[in-house]
Design a protein around this motif. Structure first.
Motif, PDB file in Angstrom:
ATOM      1  N   ALA A 270     -17.018 -28.137  14.467  1.00 55.93           N
ATOM      2  CA  ALA A 270     -17.522 -29.343  15.140  1.00 55.93           C
ATOM      3  C   ALA A 270     -16.794 -30.583  14.626  1.00 55.93           C
ATOM      4  O   ALA A 270     -16.429 -31.482  15.404  1.00 55.93           O
ATOM      5  CB  ALA A 270     -19.021 -29.485  14.908  1.00 55.93           C
ATOM      6  N   CYS A 271     -16.535 -30.631  13.326  1.00 56.46           N
ATOM      7  CA  CYS A 271     -15.777 -31.765  12.759  1.00 56.46           C
ATOM      8  C   CYS A 271     -14.384 -31.823  13.376  1.00 56.46           C
ATOM      9  O   CYS A 271     -13.912 -32.887  13.800  1.00 56.46           O
ATOM     10  CB  CYS A 271     -15.670 -31.626  11.248  1.00 56.46           C
ATOM     11  SG  CYS A 271     -17.212 -31.881  10.352  1.00 56.46           S
ATOM     12  N   VAL A 272     -13.738 -30.676  13.476  1.00 56.81           N
ATOM     13  CA  VAL A 272     -12.363 -30.628  14.011  1.00 56.81           C
ATOM     14  C   VAL A 272     -12.352 -31.028  15.488  1.00 56.81           C
ATOM     15  O   VAL A 272     -11.547 -31.857  15.919  1.00 56.81           O
ATOM     16  CB  VAL A 272     -11.773 -29.209  13.831  1.00 56.81           C
ATOM     17  CG1 VAL A 272     -10.463 -29.054  14.581  1.00 56.81           C
ATOM     18  CG2 VAL A 272     -11.586 -28.903  12.341  1.00 56.81           C
ATOM     19  N   GLN A 273     -13.291 -30.480  16.241  1.00 55.41           N
ATOM     20  CA  GLN A 273     -13.295 -30.711  17.700  1.00 55.41           C
ATOM     21  C   GLN A 273     -13.658 -32.158  18.063  1.00 55.41           C
ATOM     22  O   GLN A 273     -13.153 -32.719  19.032  1.00 55.41           O
ATOM     23  CB  GLN A 273     -14.299 -29.773  18.382  1.00 55.41           C
ATOM     24  CG  GLN A 273     -13.876 -28.310  18.404  1.00 55.41           C
ATOM     25  CD  GLN A 273     -15.068 -27.407  18.681  1.00 55.41           C
ATOM     26  OE1 GLN A 273     -16.106 -27.863  19.174  1.00 55.41           O
ATOM     27  NE2 GLN A 273     -14.936 -26.126  18.324  1.00 55.41           N
ATOM     28  N   THR A 274     -14.534 -32.771  17.248  1.00 51.24           N
ATOM     29  CA  THR A 274     -15.044 -34.108  17.633  1.00 51.24           C
ATOM     30  C   THR A 274     -14.370 -35.241  16.865  1.00 51.24           C
ATOM     31  O   THR A 274     -14.602 -36.415  17.162  1.00 51.24           O
ATOM     32  CB  THR A 274     -16.565 -34.187  17.396  1.00 51.24           C
ATOM     33  OG1 THR A 274     -16.802 -34.047  15.985  1.00 51.24           O
ATOM     34  CG2 THR A 274     -17.307 -33.086  18.143  1.00 51.24           C
ATOM     35  N   GLY A 275     -13.544 -34.889  15.844  1.00 49.74           N
ATOM     36  CA  GLY A 275     -12.797 -35.939  15.161  1.00 49.74           C
ATOM     37  C   GLY A 275     -13.458 -36.508  13.915  1.00 49.74           C
ATOM     38  O   GLY A 275     -13.062 -37.565  13.417  1.00 49.74           O
ATOM     39  N   THR A 276     -14.477 -35.804  13.376  1.00 51.82           N
ATOM     40  CA  THR A 276     -15.089 -36.256  12.118  1.00 51.82           C
ATOM     41  C   THR A 276     -14.162 -35.910  10.959  1.00 51.82           C
ATOM     42  O   THR A 276     -13.667 -34.782  10.870  1.00 51.82           O
ATOM     43  CB  THR A 276     -16.459 -35.585  11.912  1.00 51.82           C
ATOM     44  OG1 THR A 276     -17.329 -36.007  12.961  1.00 51.82           O
ATOM     45  CG2 THR A 276     -17.056 -35.949  10.570  1.00 51.82           C
ATOM     46  N   GLN A 277     -13.918 -36.880  10.084  1.00 50.62           N
ATOM     47  CA  GLN A 277     -12.852 -36.696   9.103  1.00 50.62           C
ATOM     48  C   GLN A 277     -13.314 -36.280   7.717  1.00 50.62           C
ATOM     49  O   GLN A 277     -12.509 -35.842   6.896  1.00 50.62           O
ATOM     50  CB  GLN A 277     -12.061 -38.014   8.967  1.00 50.62           C
ATOM     51  CG  GLN A 277     -10.553 -37.807   8.972  1.00 50.62           C
ATOM     52  CD  GLN A 277      -9.855 -39.017   8.413  1.00 50.62           C
ATOM     53  OE1 GLN A 277     -10.233 -40.152   8.739  1.00 50.62           O
ATOM     54  NE2 GLN A 277      -8.871 -38.799   7.556  1.00 50.62           N
ATOM     55  N   PHE A 278     -14.647 -36.443   7.430  1.00 54.39           N
ATOM     56  CA  PHE A 278     -15.097 -36.178   6.064  1.00 54.39           C
ATOM     57  C   PHE A 278     -16.282 -35.216   6.071  1.00 54.39           C
ATOM     58  O   PHE A 278     -17.287 -35.472   6.766  1.00 54.39           O
ATOM     59  CB  PHE A 278     -15.475 -37.492   5.366  1.00 54.39           C
ATOM     60  CG  PHE A 278     -14.323 -38.445   5.266  1.00 54.39           C
ATOM     61  CD1 PHE A 278     -14.183 -39.491   6.165  1.00 54.39           C
ATOM     62  CD2 PHE A 278     -13.326 -38.253   4.323  1.00 54.39           C
ATOM     63  CE1 PHE A 278     -13.106 -40.351   6.105  1.00 54.39           C
ATOM     64  CE2 PHE A 278     -12.234 -39.102   4.249  1.00 54.39           C
ATOM     65  CZ  PHE A 278     -12.123 -40.167   5.147  1.00 54.39           C
ATOM     66  N   LEU A 279     -16.158 -34.146   5.304  1.00 51.79           N
ATOM     67  CA  LEU A 279     -17.206 -33.124   5.225  1.00 51.79           C
ATOM     68  C   LEU A 279     -17.496 -32.802   3.766  1.00 51.79           C
ATOM     69  O   LEU A 279     -16.590 -32.441   3.002  1.00 51.79           O
ATOM     70  CB  LEU A 279     -16.763 -31.852   5.947  1.00 51.79           C
ATOM     71  CG  LEU A 279     -17.643 -30.600   5.772  1.00 51.79           C
ATOM     72  CD1 LEU A 279     -19.073 -30.850   6.247  1.00 51.79           C
ATOM     73  CD2 LEU A 279     -17.025 -29.413   6.506  1.00 51.79           C
ATOM     74  N   VAL A 280     -18.767 -32.988   3.383  1.00 50.76           N
ATOM     75  CA  VAL A 280     -19.222 -32.621   2.035  1.00 50.76           C
ATOM     76  C   VAL A 280     -20.138 -31.414   2.182  1.00 50.76           C
ATOM     77  O   VAL A 280     -21.103 -31.474   2.962  1.00 50.76           O
ATOM     78  CB  VAL A 280     -19.995 -33.777   1.362  1.00 50.76           C
ATOM     79  CG1 VAL A 280     -20.454 -33.368  -0.035  1.00 50.76           C
ATOM     80  CG2 VAL A 280     -19.128 -35.030   1.280  1.00 50.76           C
ATOM     81  N   TYR A 281     -19.846 -30.341   1.453  1.00 52.09           N
ATOM     82  CA  TYR A 281     -20.646 -29.125   1.550  1.00 52.09           C
ATOM     83  C   TYR A 281     -21.452 -28.932   0.284  1.00 52.09           C
ATOM     84  O   TYR A 281     -20.925 -29.033  -0.834  1.00 52.09           O
ATOM     85  CB  TYR A 281     -19.734 -27.904   1.754  1.00 52.09           C
ATOM     86  CG  TYR A 281     -20.464 -26.590   1.715  1.00 52.09           C
ATOM     87  CD1 TYR A 281     -20.130 -25.618   0.777  1.00 52.09           C
ATOM     88  CD2 TYR A 281     -21.490 -26.312   2.603  1.00 52.09           C
ATOM     89  CE1 TYR A 281     -20.808 -24.407   0.719  1.00 52.09           C
ATOM     90  CE2 TYR A 281     -22.184 -25.107   2.559  1.00 52.09           C
ATOM     91  CZ  TYR A 281     -21.837 -24.163   1.619  1.00 52.09           C
ATOM     92  OH  TYR A 281     -22.520 -22.976   1.571  1.00 52.09           O
ATOM     93  N   THR A 282     -22.731 -28.662   0.445  1.00 49.65           N
ATOM     94  CA  THR A 282     -23.575 -28.325  -0.698  1.00 49.65           C
ATOM     95  C   THR A 282     -23.433 -26.835  -0.983  1.00 49.65           C
ATOM     96  O   THR A 282     -24.006 -25.999  -0.284  1.00 49.65           O
ATOM     97  CB  THR A 282     -25.048 -28.654  -0.441  1.00 49.65           C
ATOM     98  OG1 THR A 282     -25.171 -29.978   0.039  1.00 49.65           O
ATOM     99  CG2 THR A 282     -25.842 -28.500  -1.726  1.00 49.65           C
TER     100      THR A 282
END
Ligand SMILES: NC(=O)C1=CN([C@@H]2O[C@H](COP(=O)(O)OP(=O)(O)OC[C@H]3O[C@@H](n4cnc5c(N)ncnc54)[C@H](O)[C@@H]3O)[C@@H](O)[C@H]2O)C=CC1
Ligand SMILES: CC(C)[C@@H](O)CC[C@@H](C)[C@H]1CC[C@H]2[C@@H]3[C@H](O)CC4=CC(=O)CC[C@]4(C)[C@H]3CC[C@]12C
Length: 368
Positions: free
Chosen positions: A115-127
């Motif tokens: 979803a980040c890749v497809q919609t252009g979200t640039q920052f992902l923090v994973y718990t």
């Protein structure tokens, strides 16, 4: 993060935002992230407390959704600058099937990445979790280790396996081009055993002690250290790392243990820091039962769970996995988060302890 994004007000999405950790991350963002203009809270089960958050200056959007449903995730992620992905099945008690744990923790995480890749979200923090590392199936201790300590991270239980696979997916996604051509920046935070307001297992221990006349019986040697970290400090680390993720070159693709000044103690002795002031006492300076008998009782619990499953869910705290984990030293000593993004615990040990005690004291009155 591009200058325009820093000047703009930012949109954050927190998956699992109604969980034990997620709620603290949500509240911490609202209190301490000045660039926030919209906070989206995505969860399978939305809490009634969310309504109280909608009166502030930040737009709070509650989204009831399932991370296993890619289209629901994509709709929630679209337009977000930062995603903090805490949603997961935290099950070491046999409540969910291995398939369901994998579907939520692994496929759900893959859905967030795509979803980040497809919609252009640039920052992902994973718990992520300490369990990605250990304790391993051989029961090897991890004594005050750090992110670079060599350790044979071999697992069989569905939960640690799912967390390890999900973490790997997140770290491997670092640098992928998102819609618009910018690189995805990802990192993973590995809390040790989280404690604090809202910790269900602490509540279970408290109720167990009340049922046993104010007593809990030692099952684990006091010498077995287990890493613990206050939920407020874990939430603060999530806020900080998200704020500094524009240091992609340094932080992209990195893992960070979550840590604070909570003392190194056995799991049971640590719990008594909060339960003793609430009137409980831990009986025994050493385990009251021999280890072989605990192993037998844990196996009996697992057998009973399997036999009773068609009729009811029997999921006691003691099972072969929880006994093995509790009996294996696992503590961290690191400052990588401080070196990379200036993390310092927001709450002292004394403050963390006081807040947790007050919450446990409130548990009794709220359950009466
Ligand atoms: N509790 C602990 O000691 C530790 C927890 N963690 C990690 O922290 C994260 C949060 O854990 P907790 O707050 O303790 O658990 P929790 O069970 O309190 O919160 C998890 C949240 O995720 C939501 N969720 C579950 N399945 C979902 C799905 N299919 N779609 C959308 N939402 C879903 C739940 O409704 C819940 O609100 C998890 O990823 C866990 O692996 C890591 C280390 C230690
Ligand atoms: C019954 C006794 C043996 C008692 O001491 C069992 C305690 C047991 C329920 C806990 C001991 C260690 C805990 C785990 C640890 O904190 C690491 C975790 C990380 C996570 O990501 C999720 C929670 C957990 C697996 C945590 C669960 C409870 C324990 C097994």
């Amino acid at each position: 993060m591009a200058d325009s994004a820093r000047a703009q007000k930012l949109v954050y999405l927190v998956t699992g935002g109604c969980g034990f950790l997620g709620e603290h991350v949500v509240r911490m963002l609202l209190q301490r992230e000045p660039r926030l203009c919209e906070l989206r809270i995505f969860d399978l089960h939305l809490g009634p407390w969310l309504d109280e958050l909608k009166t502030g200056p930040v737009r709070v959007t509650a989204i009831q959704g399932d991370v296993t449903q890619a289209h629901e995730v994509a709709a929630a992620v679209a337009g977000a600058h930062v995603v903090i992905h805490t949603a997961g099945l935290v099950d070491v008690f046999g409540k969910a099937s291995p398939e369901t744990i994998h579907e939520v923790n692994v496929q759900g995480t893959q859905n967030v990445i795509e979803a980040c890749v497809q919609t252009g979200t640039q920052f992902l923090v994973y718990t992520s979790s300490m369990e990605v590392v250990g304790p391993n199936v051989k029961g090897h201790p991890f004594y005050r280790g750090n992110e670079d300590t060599p350790y044979e991270a071999v697992h069989r239980h569905p939960y640690p396996c799912s967390k390890a696979l999900a973490e790997r997916l997140v770290l491997e996604a670092n640098g992928r081009k998102v819609r618009g051509g910018l690189p995805l920046v990802t990192c993973a935070l590995r809390p040790t055993g989280i404690y604090g307001e809202g910790h269900q297992i602490m509540r279970d221990f408290y109720h167990q002690g009340l049922r046993l006349g104010g007593r809990l019986f030692r099952a684990i040697p006091a010498s077995v250290e287990h890493g613990r970290v206050y939920v407020g400090n874990v939430a603060w680390m999530h806020v900080l790392v998200a704020r500094e993720e524009q240091r992609a070159a340094l932080m992209g693709g990195q893992v960070y243990f979550c840590y604070d000044k909570s003392p190194y103690k056995s799991y049971e002795d640590f719990n008594m820091e909060f339960l003793r002031p609430c009137g409980l006492r831990l009986v025994g300076t050493r385990p009251l039962l021999p280890y072989w008998l605990l192993v037998f009782l844990a196996a009996l619990n697992a057998l009973l769970q399997w036999l009773l499953r068609p009729l009811l869910l029997y999921a006691p705290l003691l099972n072969p996995y929880t006994l093995a984990v509790a009996n294996t030293t696992f503590t961290v000593s690191t400052n990588k988060a401080q070196r990379h993004f200036g993390y310092e615990p927001l709450f002292s040990w004394e403050d963390s302890r006081t807040r947790t005690i007050r919450w446990v004291q409130g548990v009794e009155s709220s359950s009466q």
